[in-house]
Design an enzyme around this catalytic site. Structure first.
Site, mmCIF file in Angstrom:
data_model
loop_
_atom_site.group_PDB
_atom_site.id
_atom_site.type_symbol
_atom_site.label_atom_id
_atom_site.label_comp_id
_atom_site.label_asym_id
_atom_site.label_seq_id
_atom_site.Cartn_x
_atom_site.Cartn_y
_atom_site.Cartn_z
ATOM 1 N N ARG A 167 0.830 -1.223 0.000
ATOM 2 C CA ARG A 167 0.000 0.000 0.000
ATOM 3 C C ARG A 167 0.861 1.268 0.000
ATOM 4 N NH1 ARG A 167 -2.372 -3.494 -1.188
ATOM 5 N NH2 ARG A 167 -4.314 -4.366 -0.416
ATOM 6 N N SER A 236 -11.136 -0.789 3.083
ATOM 7 C CA SER A 236 -10.375 -0.995 4.323
ATOM 8 C C SER A 236 -9.950 0.348 4.891
ATOM 9 C CB SER A 236 -9.115 -1.812 4.049
ATOM 10 O OG SER A 236 -9.465 -3.017 3.436
ATOM 11 N N GLU A 332 -5.331 3.453 6.221
ATOM 12 C CA GLU A 332 -4.979 3.312 4.798
ATOM 13 C C GLU A 332 -5.586 4.493 4.030
ATOM 14 O OE1 GLU A 332 -5.601 -0.618 3.027
ATOM 15 O OE2 GLU A 332 -6.397 0.356 1.241
HETATM 16 C C1 LIG Z 1 -15.587 -0.615 -1.338
HETATM 17 C C2 LIG Z 1 -14.111 -0.340 -1.498
HETATM 18 C C3 LIG Z 1 -13.241 -1.389 -1.648
HETATM 19 C C4 LIG Z 1 -11.860 -1.145 -1.806
HETATM 20 N N1 LIG Z 1 -11.037 -2.220 -1.967
HETATM 21 C C5 LIG Z 1 -9.708 -2.019 -2.136
HETATM 22 C C6 LIG Z 1 -8.837 -3.124 -2.326
HETATM 23 O O1 LIG Z 1 -9.255 -4.287 -2.377
HETATM 24 N N2 LIG Z 1 -7.509 -2.864 -2.490
HETATM 25 C C7 LIG Z 1 -7.012 -1.601 -2.474
HETATM 26 O O2 LIG Z 1 -5.788 -1.448 -2.634
HETATM 27 N N3 LIG Z 1 -7.818 -0.529 -2.302
HETATM 28 C C8 LIG Z 1 -9.149 -0.711 -2.132
HETATM 29 N N4 LIG Z 1 -9.985 0.365 -1.941
HETATM 30 C C9 LIG Z 1 -9.410 1.725 -1.881
HETATM 31 C C10 LIG Z 1 -9.482 2.501 -3.227
HETATM 32 O O3 LIG Z 1 -10.406 1.920 -4.080
HETATM 33 C C11 LIG Z 1 -8.119 2.555 -3.922
HETATM 34 O O4 LIG Z 1 -7.178 3.208 -3.087
HETATM 35 C C12 LIG Z 1 -8.178 3.310 -5.263
HETATM 36 O O5 LIG Z 1 -6.986 3.159 -5.967
HETATM 37 C C13 LIG Z 1 -8.485 4.791 -5.080
HETATM 38 O O6 LIG Z 1 -8.750 5.323 -6.357
HETATM 39 P P1 LIG Z 1 -9.447 6.729 -6.533
HETATM 40 O O7 LIG Z 1 -9.394 7.070 -7.965
HETATM 41 O O8 LIG Z 1 -10.790 6.700 -5.916
HETATM 42 O O9 LIG Z 1 -8.444 7.648 -5.710
HETATM 43 P P2 LIG Z 1 -8.820 8.908 -4.787
HETATM 44 O O10 LIG Z 1 -9.485 8.411 -3.556
HETATM 45 O O11 LIG Z 1 -9.510 9.928 -5.588
HETATM 46 O O12 LIG Z 1 -7.359 9.421 -4.407
HETATM 47 C C14 LIG Z 1 -6.536 8.646 -3.576
HETATM 48 C C15 LIG Z 1 -5.151 9.307 -3.497
HETATM 49 O O13 LIG Z 1 -4.527 9.205 -4.777
HETATM 50 C C16 LIG Z 1 -4.213 10.507 -5.286
HETATM 51 N N5 LIG Z 1 -4.498 10.480 -6.722
HETATM 52 C C17 LIG Z 1 -5.638 10.101 -7.327
HETATM 53 N N6 LIG Z 1 -5.495 10.203 -8.673
HETATM 54 C C18 LIG Z 1 -4.260 10.675 -8.888
HETATM 55 C C19 LIG Z 1 -3.528 11.029 -10.064
HETATM 56 N N7 LIG Z 1 -4.043 10.920 -11.299
HETATM 57 N N8 LIG Z 1 -2.261 11.506 -9.908
HETATM 58 C C20 LIG Z 1 -1.697 11.651 -8.684
HETATM 59 N N9 LIG Z 1 -2.357 11.330 -7.539
HETATM 60 C C21 LIG Z 1 -3.611 10.861 -7.642
HETATM 61 C C22 LIG Z 1 -5.137 11.470 -4.554
HETATM 62 O O14 LIG Z 1 -4.587 12.766 -4.484
HETATM 63 C C23 LIG Z 1 -5.222 10.794 -3.186
HETATM 64 O O15 LIG Z 1 -4.093 11.124 -2.411
HETATM 65 C C24 LIG Z 1 -11.370 0.172 -1.792
HETATM 66 C C25 LIG Z 1 -12.271 1.245 -1.651
HETATM 67 C C26 LIG Z 1 -13.633 0.996 -1.509
HETATM 68 C C27 LIG Z 1 -14.579 2.145 -1.389
#
Ligand SMILES: Cc1cc2nc3c(=O)[nH]c(=O)nc-3n(C[C@H](O)[C@H](O)[C@H](O)COP(=O)(O)OP(=O)(O)OC[C@H]3O[C@@H](n4cnc5c(N)ncnc54)[C@H](O)[C@@H]3O)c2cc1C
Length: 355
Positions: A167, A236, A332
């Site tokens: 992570r 998580s 996380e």
């Molecule tokens: C129901 C559920 C289940 C999940 N299961 C998992 C799992 O199994 N495994 C896992 O690893 N995660 C899981 N997650 C967490 C999440 O889905 C991941 O961390 C995902 O990659 C976040 O993507 P996002 O586009 O929503 O990022 P955001 O939440 O929008 O951003 C997260 C971080 O990344 C940065 N960021 C986003 N896009 C960019 C970009 N283009 N350039 C630079 N920085 C950027 C943001 O500034 C922020 O700091 C889960 C979440 C939920 C709600």
């Protein structure tokens, strides 16, 4: 039309974060082309505003209104090349992660099926090195392309240079707040073999197809995890903690049934959800924030929760886990204040020994 002229003011972010928290962005822009990044960043810097890029908002806890520019990454597009050994797929950062995974399976390019149904965008996937069911982004990502604020130009890092760990990546460390990821390149081997070592996947036949693994992962995730569209959550909430072998032995002498896994550098990884569950905290709530009834690792927005409710709940869980297991749970989820991300411990404080 210049991208700057499309910047909006005082935008409600509740539909841009999966907790559904009602924070506002002072300024807000949708980014559809990588070429527009420099203009947006220059605009924010000239006005001395902080900025933040978000994808699906599925890993964020918005603690208050954001006083700068929120950039929502919506850059789309996928390109495929291949050689004898692998498919090389370049996906734009604003592509929806799950739809992208589904598309690769439909195109007969297996390798991402274990990562199905993770919410969010392709661009966020390297940031915390997403992982599930025995696979991490690090196993399939070959390059990450981004706009660098250090050089004011587009840069590329190889897999190794991304310094992926559990992570974690360079984008959460040295390059934090320094990049906007625009594209991720995946290398998917043509000599594919299903990864079936994890959980329910062990029950699948040896010659299972990638589509069947994808379907099984989706089925398991739907049965286990609340859908943020119906119950606000960010998956998580805490990372699985790492402990020394001595600490593990002492815990196992008290809790022989405690799940544990070998990790790097001789450490052991514990299941944060098990620790929380053991304390009987499933369903426990403070204000509108609650520990999910079935998944102790998932905190949910049960009823119009405020960020303060999540902070109080988070503190309570950390305190209980610390007192009972001598283990510090680290979130996380990323904590976002008015000018950007902050270290969770800065608002949570450390658990209190004496309490
Ligand atoms: C129901 C559920 C289940 C999940 N299961 C998992 C799992 O199994 N495994 C896992 O690893 N995660 C899981 N997650 C967490 C999440 O889905 C991941 O961390 C995902 O990659 C976040 O993507 P996002 O586009 O929503 O990022 P955001 O939440 O929008 O951003 C997260 C971080 O990344 C940065 N960021 C986003 N896009 C960019 C970009 N283009 N350039 C630079 N920085 C950027 C943001 O500034 C922020 O700091 C889960 C979440 C939920 C709600």
């Amino acid at each position: 039309m210049s991208v700057v002229s499309s910047i909006q003011s005082d935008v409600d972010l509740s539909s841009y974060n999966t907790f559904g928290l009602a924070a506002k962005a002072k300024y807000f822009a949708e980014l559809k082309h990588a070429e527009d990044i420099a203009e947006l960043i220059t605009w924010a810097c000239t006005k001395k505003l902080s900025w933040m890029v978000i994808g699906g908002g599925s890993n964020l806890l918005l603690l208050e209104d954001f006083s700068g520019l929120v950039i929502v990454n919506q850059i789309r597009g996928i390109q495929v090349a291949e050689n004898d050994e692998c498919y090389i797929i370049k996906a734009a950062a604003g592509e929806d992660w799950h739809q992208f995974v589904q598309w690769t399976i439909e195109q007969g390019m297996p390798g991402l099926e274990n990562l199905a149904l993770i919410p969010g965008t392709v661009g966020a996937s390297p940031v915390q090195n997403i992982g599930a069911y025995g696979i991490e982004l690090a196993d399939v990502c070959s390059e990450v392309e981004f706009y660098s604020l250090q050089t004011n130009s587009m840069q590329i890092l190889s897999n190794k240079q991304c310094e992926f760990a559990y992570r974690h990546s360079i984008f959460k460390a040295q390059l934090k707040d320094q990049v906007i990821i625009s594209k991720v390149t995946f290398k998917l081997s043509k000599s594919w073999a299903a990864k079936r070592e994890y959980g329910g996947l062990k029950l699948l036949a040896e010659d299972v197809s990638a589509q069947a693994v994808f379907d099984e992962v989706c089925k398991m995730r739907i049965s286990k995890l609340p859908d943020p569209k119906h119950l606000g959550n960010a998956g998580s909430f805490f990372k699985n903690p790492l402990v020394s072998q001595e600490h593990l032995s002492s815990l196992l002498s008290r809790y022989p049934e405690m799940p544990n896994y070998q990790a790097d550098k001789g450490q052991a990884k514990l299941a944060a959800g098990w620790l929380i569950d053991k304390l009987g905290l499933k369903g426990f709530s403070i204000g509108g924030a609650a520990v999910h009834q079935d998944q102790a690792l998932v905190l949910v927005n049960k009823a119009n929760a405020q960020a303060e409710d999540f902070l109080a709940l988070c503190r309570h869980i950390r305190q209980q886990v610390w007192q009972t297991f001598d283990v510090l749970l680290e979130p996380e989820v990323r904590f976002i204040k008015d000018t950007g991300e902050i270290e969770p411990n800065a608002v949570l404080g450390k658990p209190n020994e004496a309490e």
